[in-house]
Design a protein around this motif. Structure first.
Motif, PDB file in Angstrom:
ATOM      1  N   VAL A  30       7.063   3.543   2.648  1.00 35.97           N
ATOM      2  CA  VAL A  30       6.281   2.506   2.157  1.00 35.97           C
ATOM      3  C   VAL A  30       5.165   2.212   3.345  1.00 35.97           C
ATOM      4  O   VAL A  30       5.720   2.005   4.498  1.00 35.97           O
ATOM      5  CB  VAL A  30       7.031   1.030   1.943  1.00 35.97           C
ATOM      6  CG1 VAL A  30       6.071   0.026   1.719  1.00 35.97           C
ATOM      7  CG2 VAL A  30       8.105   1.361   0.845  1.00 35.97           C
ATOM      8  N   GLU A  31       4.062   2.147   3.238  1.00 31.60           N
ATOM      9  CA  GLU A  31       2.934   1.981   4.222  1.00 31.60           C
ATOM     10  C   GLU A  31       2.033   0.453   4.003  1.00 31.60           C
ATOM     11  O   GLU A  31       1.662   0.653   2.814  1.00 31.60           O
ATOM     12  CB  GLU A  31       2.045   3.066   4.301  1.00 31.60           C
ATOM     13  CG  GLU A  31       0.954   2.734   5.597  1.00 31.60           C
ATOM     14  CD  GLU A  31       0.162   3.992   5.538  1.00 31.60           C
ATOM     15  OE1 GLU A  31      -0.832   3.836   6.347  1.00 31.60           O
ATOM     16  OE2 GLU A  31       0.220   5.035   4.727  1.00 31.60           O
ATOM     17  N   ILE A  32       2.563  -0.664   4.503  1.00 29.63           N
ATOM     18  CA  ILE A  32       1.550  -1.597   4.498  1.00 29.63           C
ATOM     19  C   ILE A  32       0.225  -1.359   5.134  1.00 29.63           C
ATOM     20  O   ILE A  32       0.066  -1.082   6.108  1.00 29.63           O
ATOM     21  CB  ILE A  32       2.038  -2.756   5.018  1.00 29.63           C
ATOM     22  CG1 ILE A  32       3.698  -2.966   4.609  1.00 29.63           C
ATOM     23  CG2 ILE A  32       1.493  -4.140   4.905  1.00 29.63           C
ATOM     24  CD1 ILE A  32       4.084  -3.257   3.109  1.00 29.63           C
ATOM     25  N   LEU A  33      -1.001  -1.541   4.087  1.00 27.03           N
ATOM     26  CA  LEU A  33      -1.982  -1.254   4.376  1.00 27.03           C
ATOM     27  C   LEU A  33      -2.940  -2.668   4.628  1.00 27.03           C
ATOM     28  O   LEU A  33      -3.779  -2.669   5.576  1.00 27.03           O
ATOM     29  CB  LEU A  33      -2.840  -0.576   3.290  1.00 27.03           C
ATOM     30  CG  LEU A  33      -1.999   0.627   2.803  1.00 27.03           C
ATOM     31  CD1 LEU A  33      -2.896   1.118   1.699  1.00 27.03           C
ATOM     32  CD2 LEU A  33      -2.244   1.635   3.832  1.00 27.03           C
ATOM     33  N   HIS A  34      -2.688  -3.768   4.125  1.00 29.11           N
ATOM     34  CA  HIS A  34      -3.427  -4.896   4.277  1.00 29.11           C
ATOM     35  C   HIS A  34      -2.496  -6.140   3.809  1.00 29.11           C
ATOM     36  O   HIS A  34      -2.012  -5.934   2.685  1.00 29.11           O
ATOM     37  CB  HIS A  34      -4.630  -5.018   3.753  1.00 29.11           C
ATOM     38  CG  HIS A  34      -5.445  -6.273   3.855  1.00 29.11           C
ATOM     39  ND1 HIS A  34      -6.109  -6.445   5.082  1.00 29.11           N
ATOM     40  CD2 HIS A  34      -5.664  -7.141   2.997  1.00 29.11           C
ATOM     41  CE1 HIS A  34      -6.764  -7.441   5.009  1.00 29.11           C
ATOM     42  NE2 HIS A  34      -6.458  -8.324   3.812  1.00 29.11           N
ATOM     43  N   ARG A  35      -2.306  -7.359   4.648  1.00 27.09           N
ATOM     44  CA  ARG A  35      -1.998  -8.613   3.909  1.00 27.09           C
ATOM     45  C   ARG A  35      -2.776  -9.687   4.305  1.00 27.09           C
ATOM     46  O   ARG A  35      -3.388  -9.830   5.226  1.00 27.09           O
ATOM     47  CB  ARG A  35      -0.628  -8.646   5.066  1.00 27.09           C
ATOM     48  CG  ARG A  35       0.410  -8.351   4.749  1.00 27.09           C
ATOM     49  CD  ARG A  35       1.630  -8.599   5.416  1.00 27.09           C
ATOM     50  NE  ARG A  35       2.436  -7.807   5.831  1.00 27.09           N
ATOM     51  CZ  ARG A  35       3.513  -7.490   5.038  1.00 27.09           C
ATOM     52  NH1 ARG A  35       3.623  -8.210   3.821  1.00 27.09           N
ATOM     53  NH2 ARG A  35       4.490  -6.562   5.224  1.00 27.09           N
ATOM     54  N   GLU A  36      -2.971 -10.400   3.178  1.00 28.72           N
ATOM     55  CA  GLU A  36      -3.640 -11.793   3.426  1.00 28.72           C
ATOM     56  C   GLU A  36      -3.109 -12.929   2.543  1.00 28.72           C
ATOM     57  O   GLU A  36      -2.869 -12.636   1.213  1.00 28.72           O
ATOM     58  CB  GLU A  36      -5.162 -11.352   2.952  1.00 28.72           C
ATOM     59  CG  GLU A  36      -6.160 -12.621   3.241  1.00 28.72           C
ATOM     60  CD  GLU A  36      -7.517 -12.330   3.048  1.00 28.72           C
ATOM     61  OE1 GLU A  36      -8.110 -13.353   2.851  1.00 28.72           O
ATOM     62  OE2 GLU A  36      -7.793 -11.196   3.354  1.00 28.72           O
ATOM     63  N   ALA A  37      -2.603 -13.776   3.028  1.00 31.17           N
ATOM     64  CA  ALA A  37      -1.762 -15.000   2.380  1.00 31.17           C
ATOM     65  C   ALA A  37      -0.604 -14.285   1.508  1.00 31.17           C
ATOM     66  O   ALA A  37       0.150 -13.867   2.217  1.00 31.17           O
ATOM     67  CB  ALA A  37      -2.837 -15.744   1.696  1.00 31.17           C
ATOM     68  N   HIS A  38      -0.795 -14.487   0.122  1.00 27.58           N
ATOM     69  CA  HIS A  38       0.381 -14.150  -0.661  1.00 27.58           C
ATOM     70  C   HIS A  38       0.205 -12.539  -1.222  1.00 27.58           C
ATOM     71  O   HIS A  38       0.716 -12.241  -2.090  1.00 27.58           O
ATOM     72  CB  HIS A  38       0.552 -14.994  -1.807  1.00 27.58           C
ATOM     73  CG  HIS A  38       1.165 -16.301  -1.080  1.00 27.58           C
ATOM     74  ND1 HIS A  38       2.572 -16.379  -0.731  1.00 27.58           N
ATOM     75  CD2 HIS A  38       0.606 -17.624  -1.036  1.00 27.58           C
ATOM     76  CE1 HIS A  38       2.804 -17.569  -0.078  1.00 27.58           C
ATOM     77  NE2 HIS A  38       1.461 -18.192  -0.423  1.00 27.58           N
ATOM     78  N   THR A  39      -0.942 -11.863  -0.686  1.00 25.18           N
ATOM     79  CA  THR A  39      -1.189 -10.623  -1.085  1.00 25.18           C
ATOM     80  C   THR A  39      -0.902  -9.365  -0.010  1.00 25.18           C
ATOM     81  O   THR A  39      -1.195  -9.687   1.092  1.00 25.18           O
ATOM     82  CB  THR A  39      -2.811 -10.655  -1.795  1.00 25.18           C
ATOM     83  OG1 THR A  39      -2.899 -11.512  -2.713  1.00 25.18           O
ATOM     84  CG2 THR A  39      -3.094  -9.051  -2.237  1.00 25.18           C
TER      85      THR A  39
END
Length: 161
Positions: A30-39
């Motif tokens: 699993v690679e997290i690419l972007h986070r913003e608030a609840h997304t």
């Protein structure tokens, strides 16, 4: 699937996308690419299939901790015209009901049609839900044995999405 664990714990563990390799048996990376608030936007890579192919795609999930719902969709659709997943969490006697609804259509060029993919998804979902149930219940039991409080049912917005 009803999981014998508090709603807050089920929410916390199943929405910790970065740790899905510990929750699902089919995801290798699993690679997290972007986070913003609840997304959260992330890439999933599966373990190689029987032909040695490691399927991978990008998805995006947005959680709503107040309504205890998550809406997700594939950004990189691959063989799908579209793929959307709606997760719902409700408290019940005996634990937390977690429900997935998957809405999709296959591209005409896909190696399988809608009926075949429906069968694959339905077969695999039963397996993955049983694994999730087992793993979340083990966490709940371990925390109870250690006297560690389980996650609060109050929305905090501090989860992975």
């Amino acid at each position: 699937m009803v999981i014998d664990a508090p709603l807050g714990l089920v929410w916390e563990v199943t929405n910790d996308v970065a740790n899905w390799t510990e929750l699902f048996t089919e995801y290798a990376v699993v690679e997290i690419l972007h986070r913003e608030a609840h997304t959260v936007r992330f890439r999933l890579t599966m373990y190689p299939d029987e032909n040695g192919v490691s399927w991978s795609w990008v998805s995006e999930r947005t959680d709503d901790p107040v309504s205890r719902q998550v809406r997700a969709h594939r950004v990189e659709t691959g063989p799908f015209e579209y793929m959307r997943i709606h997760w719902r969490y409700t408290e019940e006697a005996g634990g937390t009901r977690m429900t997935w609804t998957q809405d999709f259509a296959m591209k005409p060029t896909a190696p399988v049609d809608n009926a075949a993919m429906t069968e694959r998804i339905n077969t695999n979902s039963v397996i993955q839900l049983a694994v999730i149930k087992d793993r979340v219940e083990r966490i709940a039991w371990q925390r109870a044995d250690q006297g560690t409080p389980t996650a609060s049912d109050a929305p905090t917005g501090a989860d992975d999405e």
